[in-house]
Scaffold this motif. Structure first.
Motif, PDB file in Angstrom:
ATOM      1  N   GLN A 171       0.422  -0.905   0.019  1.00 33.31           N
ATOM      2  CA  GLN A 171       0.253  -0.372  -0.316  1.00 33.31           C
ATOM      3  C   GLN A 171       0.686   1.137  -0.145  1.00 33.31           C
ATOM      4  O   GLN A 171       0.587   2.039  -0.847  1.00 33.31           O
ATOM      5  CB  GLN A 171      -1.050   0.039   1.205  1.00 33.31           C
ATOM      6  CG  GLN A 171      -2.194   1.331   1.703  1.00 33.31           C
ATOM      7  CD  GLN A 171      -2.867   0.739   2.513  1.00 33.31           C
ATOM      8  OE1 GLN A 171      -2.521   0.569   2.673  1.00 33.31           O
ATOM      9  NE2 GLN A 171      -3.701   2.354   2.422  1.00 33.31           N
ATOM     10  N   LYS A 172       1.869   1.481   0.412  1.00 36.23           N
ATOM     11  CA  LYS A 172       2.668   2.722   0.865  1.00 36.23           C
ATOM     12  C   LYS A 172       3.256   3.279  -0.536  1.00 36.23           C
ATOM     13  O   LYS A 172       3.726   3.915  -0.811  1.00 36.23           O
ATOM     14  CB  LYS A 172       3.687   2.478   2.092  1.00 36.23           C
ATOM     15  CG  LYS A 172       4.909   3.968   2.533  1.00 36.23           C
ATOM     16  CD  LYS A 172       5.188   3.461   3.820  1.00 36.23           C
ATOM     17  CE  LYS A 172       6.260   4.473   3.376  1.00 36.23           C
ATOM     18  NZ  LYS A 172       7.136   3.992   4.839  1.00 36.23           N
ATOM     19  N   ASP A 175       0.753   4.402  -2.472  1.00 33.25           N
ATOM     20  CA  ASP A 175       0.149   5.503  -2.577  1.00 33.25           C
ATOM     21  C   ASP A 175       1.268   6.862  -2.536  1.00 33.25           C
ATOM     22  O   ASP A 175       0.771   8.198  -2.968  1.00 33.25           O
ATOM     23  CB  ASP A 175       0.677   5.637  -0.505  1.00 33.25           C
ATOM     24  CG  ASP A 175      -1.062   5.421  -0.178  1.00 33.25           C
ATOM     25  OD1 ASP A 175      -2.428   5.654  -0.910  1.00 33.25           O
ATOM     26  OD2 ASP A 175      -1.864   4.500   1.049  1.00 33.25           O
ATOM     27  N   ASP A 179      -0.361   9.761  -5.414  1.00 33.66           N
ATOM     28  CA  ASP A 179       0.066  10.909  -5.265  1.00 33.66           C
ATOM     29  C   ASP A 179       1.125  11.700  -6.074  1.00 33.66           C
ATOM     30  O   ASP A 179       0.721  12.708  -6.257  1.00 33.66           O
ATOM     31  CB  ASP A 179       0.826  11.064  -3.480  1.00 33.66           C
ATOM     32  CG  ASP A 179       0.161  10.815  -2.620  1.00 33.66           C
ATOM     33  OD1 ASP A 179      -1.314  11.143  -2.736  1.00 33.66           O
ATOM     34  OD2 ASP A 179       0.494  10.492  -1.748  1.00 33.66           O
ATOM     35  N   ARG A 208      -6.595  -0.853  -3.405  1.00 31.51           N
ATOM     36  CA  ARG A 208      -7.003   0.670  -3.210  1.00 31.51           C
ATOM     37  C   ARG A 208      -7.094   2.113  -3.542  1.00 31.51           C
ATOM     38  O   ARG A 208      -7.358   2.975  -3.576  1.00 31.51           O
ATOM     39  CB  ARG A 208      -7.630   0.712  -1.585  1.00 31.51           C
ATOM     40  CG  ARG A 208      -9.384   1.224  -0.952  1.00 31.51           C
ATOM     41  CD  ARG A 208      -9.767   0.870   0.273  1.00 31.51           C
ATOM     42  NE  ARG A 208      -9.696  -0.624   0.582  1.00 31.51           N
ATOM     43  CZ  ARG A 208      -9.678  -1.275   1.804  1.00 31.51           C
ATOM     44  NH1 ARG A 208      -8.989  -1.153   2.373  1.00 31.51           N
ATOM     45  NH2 ARG A 208      -9.699  -2.608   1.343  1.00 31.51           N
ATOM     46  N   PRO A 209      -6.109   2.069  -2.789  1.00 34.77           N
ATOM     47  CA  PRO A 209      -5.120   3.547  -3.164  1.00 34.77           C
ATOM     48  C   PRO A 209      -5.523   3.478  -4.500  1.00 34.77           C
ATOM     49  O   PRO A 209      -5.520   5.175  -4.798  1.00 34.77           O
ATOM     50  CB  PRO A 209      -3.433   3.846  -2.908  1.00 34.77           C
ATOM     51  CG  PRO A 209      -3.169   2.021  -1.913  1.00 34.77           C
ATOM     52  CD  PRO A 209      -4.222   1.753  -1.832  1.00 34.77           C
ATOM     53  N   ARG A 212      -8.058   6.907  -5.178  1.00 39.36           N
ATOM     54  CA  ARG A 212      -7.878   8.094  -5.092  1.00 39.36           C
ATOM     55  C   ARG A 212      -7.298   8.731  -6.670  1.00 39.36           C
ATOM     56  O   ARG A 212      -7.324   9.904  -6.364  1.00 39.36           O
ATOM     57  CB  ARG A 212      -6.801   8.726  -3.957  1.00 39.36           C
ATOM     58  CG  ARG A 212      -7.311   7.809  -2.752  1.00 39.36           C
ATOM     59  CD  ARG A 212      -6.361   8.953  -1.882  1.00 39.36           C
ATOM     60  NE  ARG A 212      -4.973   7.663  -1.688  1.00 39.36           N
ATOM     61  CZ  ARG A 212      -3.942   8.561  -2.231  1.00 39.36           C
ATOM     62  NH1 ARG A 212      -4.310  10.061  -2.348  1.00 39.36           N
ATOM     63  NH2 ARG A 212      -2.414   8.199  -2.527  1.00 39.36           N
TER      64      ARG A 212
END
Length: 403
Positions: A171-172, A175, A179, A208-209, A212
């Motif tokens: 995830q990290k 993410d 971004d 999931r990220p 976004r």
């Protein structure tokens, strides 16, 4: 995994490890401790590499750690094997020259080159690890389009590809990619397949990220071959659940400044082998599209969809799959299967951009093939140099055409 395949893989792995041991361990004779370390490492490598590959699919909590160790070991052994082979090629050439010249190859040179092999393998693996684990850099690419309407001058497409969320990409990592993409304020975001390397149950929290991701006209995704290895139907449902527009041999029409643009997507080139309903078809994906669309964009995971895409009348194809080779020397083998390895190329009147990928597969290692988040701008062909690409270096690589 079929037992016969596993037996063959273990047999080949054993032979390769024995080859490296026979060629390198004797050169470490002045340092007996180094010989012992090398032998122990080779035995451990032979065990850890298959364990790491098997652990990629396991659901146990400790499987990720096993995968990490096994895949790191695989990356190191790959460099060790390649450097060992290169050393032997050089030695054969040197021996041939020495025989012709009636001289001898210095023993010291042979021993030092043997020591250099594991040292360089470690250096390459460390550098490759750093390259793989840092967030992909932004790569800027201008694609010249003939008769491009004024409203589409500078139209911005951000492409990400081949993230391979799995045991070592979590995830990290995702993410950070999301971004960076959102800061680019794209008109369209294109995700060109191989997002995952595992099942929905294992990895949905780590993908999931991607929900976004934002763009003025939406985020579009197509399947890659690894989606089919991991349960494509379940992943398509999951991607749609988090808000991504999945295109399965279909298209949408957006309007930018009042000008229609077709965004089409095909299933992976190999999709039909897993599900006949997912046979990749660029022509079908364009059916019903407006004839007056100024740009027809195709998202296709593999570059080898380009021939069919060119015949169907697309303007630009965005692909991935190759990883740019990921690390030496695999970049030389990509062209056995694909028409392009990386960058901007042309097939007839179709532009094809092949991303080197935003993540990595297998060993966390990238060498001479950096990952990328690609910012593609459409520009008017008559006023721009062909195929302008930049990594903030000011250089314009030549555009290559398919034979």
């Amino acid at each position: 995994m079929p037992l016969s395949f596993l037996v063959r893989a273990l047999a080949i792995g054993l032979l390769l490890h024995l080859y490296v041991g026979v060629r390198i361990v004797p050169t470490l004779a002045p340092w007996s401790v180094a010989q012992i370390v090398m032998i122990v490492w080779l035995v451990a490598s032979y065990v850890l590499i298959p364990l790491g590959m098997l652990a990629r699919r396991a659901k146990r909590d400790d499987a990720s750690a096993i995968a990490w160790v096994g895949l790191l070991t695989m990356g190191l052994f790959s460099s060790l094997l390649v450097l060992c082979l290169l050393r032997d090629v050089v030695l054969v050439i040197a021996l041939t020259v020495a025989l012709v010249a009636h001289t001898a190859v210095p023993l010291l040179w042979r021993d030092l080159s043997g020591v250099a092999v594991p040292v360089l393998a470690i250096v390459f693996t460390v550098v490759g690890f750093v390259n793989a684990r840092r967030r992909a850099a932004i790569k800027h690419v201008d694609v010249p389009i003939d008769n491009l309407p004024d409203a589409l001058e500078g139209f911005r497409i951000v492409q990400i590809s081949d993230i391979h969320v799995g045991p070592t990409i979590r995830q990290k990592y995702v993410d950070a990619i999301v971004d960076a993409v959102n800061k680019l304020q794209a008109d369209v975001v294109a995700v060109t397949g191989d997002v995952v390397d595992g099942g929905v149950e294992q990895l949905s929290s780590h993908t999931r990220p991607l929900g976004r991701l934002t763009a003025a006209h939406g985020v579009y995704l197509v399947t890659g071959n690894h989606e089919y290895y991991s349960g494509a139907h379940a992943w398509v449902d999951e991607f749609r659940r988090i808000g991504l527009n999945v295109l399965l041999n279909e298209h949408v029409v957006i309007h930018h400044g009042g000008v229609p643009v077709v965004i089409a997507g095909v299933t992976d080139y190999s999709g039909g082998h897993f599900d006949p309903a997912h046979e990749s078809d660029p022509q079908a994906a364009l059916e019903g599209a407006p004839a007056d669309a100024a740009v027809r964009l195709l998202l296709a995971h593999q570059p080898r969809s380009a021939s069919a895409a060119a015949s169907a009348g697309y303007t630009l194809q965005l692909s991935g799959h190759t990883h740019g080779g990921q690390f030496f020397p695999w970049n030389f083998f990509v062209r056995v299967q694909q028409p392009f390895t990386a960058g901007l190329n042309k097939v007839q009147s179709l532009w094809v951009y092949t991303s080197r990928g935003t993540g990595y597969w297998g060993p966390p290692k990238r060498l001479f093939a950096p990952s990328e988040i690609t910012l593609i701008r459409l520009v008017r062909g008559a006023t721009r140099p062909l195929g302008k690409q930049s990594d903030h270096s000011g250089t314009d690589p030549a555009v290559r055409r398919a034979a």
